[in-house]
Design a protein around this motif. Structure first.
Motif, PDB file in Angstrom:
ATOM      1  N   THR A 241      -3.333   1.928   1.440  1.00 16.95           N
ATOM      2  CA  THR A 241      -2.191   1.025   1.484  1.00 16.95           C
ATOM      3  C   THR A 241      -0.952   1.770   1.996  1.00 16.95           C
ATOM      4  O   THR A 241      -0.592   2.821   1.461  1.00 16.95           O
ATOM      5  CB  THR A 241      -1.893   0.436   0.092  1.00 16.95           C
ATOM      6  OG1 THR A 241      -3.009  -0.347  -0.335  1.00 16.95           O
ATOM      7  CG2 THR A 241      -0.650  -0.450   0.137  1.00 16.95           C
TER       8      THR A 241
ATOM      9  N   THR B 244      -1.936  -7.923   3.870  1.00 17.23           N
ATOM     10  CA  THR B 244      -0.565  -7.520   4.143  1.00 17.23           C
ATOM     11  C   THR B 244       0.363  -8.297   3.228  1.00 17.23           C
ATOM     12  O   THR B 244       0.092  -9.449   2.881  1.00 17.23           O
ATOM     13  CB  THR B 244      -0.178  -7.755   5.619  1.00 17.23           C
ATOM     14  OG1 THR B 244       1.122  -7.234   5.858  1.00 17.23           O
ATOM     15  CG2 THR B 244      -0.175  -9.235   5.952  1.00 17.23           C
TER      16      THR B 244
ATOM     17  N   THR C 175       1.379 -12.420  -0.122  1.00 16.44           N
ATOM     18  CA  THR C 175       0.300 -11.520   0.282  1.00 16.44           C
ATOM     19  C   THR C 175      -0.785 -12.318   0.991  1.00 16.44           C
ATOM     20  O   THR C 175      -1.280 -13.305   0.445  1.00 16.44           O
ATOM     21  CB  THR C 175      -0.303 -10.790  -0.931  1.00 16.44           C
ATOM     22  OG1 THR C 175       0.708  -9.979  -1.548  1.00 16.44           O
ATOM     23  CG2 THR C 175      -1.455  -9.883  -0.491  1.00 16.44           C
TER      24      THR C 175
ATOM     25  N   ILE D 192       7.305  -6.951   6.971  1.00 16.09           N
ATOM     26  CA  ILE D 192       6.041  -6.490   6.401  1.00 16.09           C
ATOM     27  C   ILE D 192       6.356  -5.382   5.403  1.00 16.09           C
ATOM     28  O   ILE D 192       6.898  -4.338   5.761  1.00 16.09           O
ATOM     29  CB  ILE D 192       5.073  -5.999   7.486  1.00 16.09           C
ATOM     30  CG1 ILE D 192       4.669  -7.169   8.391  1.00 16.09           C
ATOM     31  CG2 ILE D 192       3.833  -5.362   6.860  1.00 16.09           C
ATOM     32  CD1 ILE D 192       3.661  -6.818   9.466  1.00 16.09           C
TER      33      ILE D 192
ATOM     34  N   GLU E 275       3.937  -4.247   2.956  1.00 15.12           N
ATOM     35  CA  GLU E 275       2.759  -3.401   2.760  1.00 15.12           C
ATOM     36  C   GLU E 275       1.653  -3.814   3.723  1.00 15.12           C
ATOM     37  O   GLU E 275       1.558  -4.980   4.108  1.00 15.12           O
ATOM     38  CB  GLU E 275       2.211  -3.511   1.323  1.00 15.12           C
ATOM     39  CG  GLU E 275       3.050  -2.861   0.264  1.00 15.12           C
ATOM     40  CD  GLU E 275       2.391  -2.915  -1.105  1.00 15.12           C
ATOM     41  OE1 GLU E 275       1.276  -3.479  -1.193  1.00 15.12           O
ATOM     42  OE2 GLU E 275       2.977  -2.411  -2.065  1.00 15.12           O
ATOM     43  N   LEU E 276       0.813  -2.845   4.068  1.00 16.39           N
ATOM     44  CA  LEU E 276      -0.369  -3.106   4.893  1.00 16.39           C
ATOM     45  C   LEU E 276      -1.526  -2.326   4.286  1.00 16.39           C
ATOM     46  O   LEU E 276      -1.415  -1.118   4.065  1.00 16.39           O
ATOM     47  CB  LEU E 276      -0.135  -2.671   6.337  1.00 16.39           C
ATOM     48  CG  LEU E 276      -1.251  -2.999   7.335  1.00 16.39           C
ATOM     49  CD1 LEU E 276      -1.210  -4.489   7.674  1.00 16.39           C
ATOM     50  CD2 LEU E 276      -1.104  -2.174   8.605  1.00 16.39           C
TER      51      LEU E 276
END
Length: 212
Positions: free
Chosen positions: A27, A105, A140, A170, A172-173
């Motif tokens: 992450t 994401t 999310t 964005i 989090e990925l």
């Protein structure tokens, strides 16, 4: 002799197990990348658990400027003036030669914008799907059902609203990375089998001596 054989066998087995691939979930968090809100160097390079990603921004397919918010994540400093990802603006995540599976994401939006936002997702320049959502907080998106494996992912904003609060960031990925198994020479496996056989013979001899 027995101790030496045992140590050698352990070494051979460790080499063999090293050749087995593994899967890791990684992450990337795009908050707090700098001490204050502002633009970032492009490409911006992040490394988590040994996996590197280069992040770039585009505006109408031309080079753009990355913008980070310490709480809400990554955006684009572009024509809409609000530093979020708006129509024609994109965030691109490049994992180089590594193939990863896009898992999820987390997006953020301005609290006052309730019209909804949208983006098109591309994987290695191939269109995947369009996503439209109505939210003025956090969201999310789970991509696991798509089973998208690629090296480059592009989130292209398609929101046409002229509202100053439009667009998204964005935060989090998350990706899954499956390492390739390192080839182990066949001779190593043969050596390991031979050592196991020698240990077996040694144990039988010791057993016979005890019985006698």
């Amino acid at each position: 002799m027995k101790k030496k054989l045992t140590l050698l066998l352990a070494l051979v087995l460790s080499i063999c197990f090293y050749g087995i691939g593994y899967t890791a979930t990684i992450t990337y968090e795009f908050t707090g990348l700098d001490s204050s809100n502002g633009t970032l160097s492009s490409p911006y390079v992040m490394e988590v658990d040994g996996m590197t990603v280069e992040i770039t921004a585009t505006v109408d397919s031309a080079s753009g400027t990355l913008h980070q918010n310490t709480e809400n994540g990554m955006g684009v400093s572009g024509e809409n003036g609000n530093n979020r990802v708006g129509n024609g603006e994109a965030l691109i995540f490049d994992f180089g030669s590594s193939l990863v599976t896009l898992f999820s994401t987390e997006l953020t939006f301005h609290a006052d914008f309730t019209e909804g936002s949208s983006f098109d997702l591309y994987a290695d320049s191939t269109f995947v799907d369009s996503f439209t959502f109505e939210s003025n907080s956090g969201l999310t998106i789970d991509f696991s059902s798509y089973d998208i494996q690629a090296s480059v992912f592009e989130f292209l904003g398609t929101e046409t609203s002229e509202d100053a609060d439009s667009g998204f960031r964005i935060r989090e990925l998350t990706v899954d990375y499956e390492s390739s198994a390192v080839p182990v020479p066949g001779a190593i496996w043969l050596l390991g089998s031979g050592l196991i056989g020698l240990l077996g013979v040694k144990r039988r001899k010791l057993s016979c001596k005890k019985e006698n």
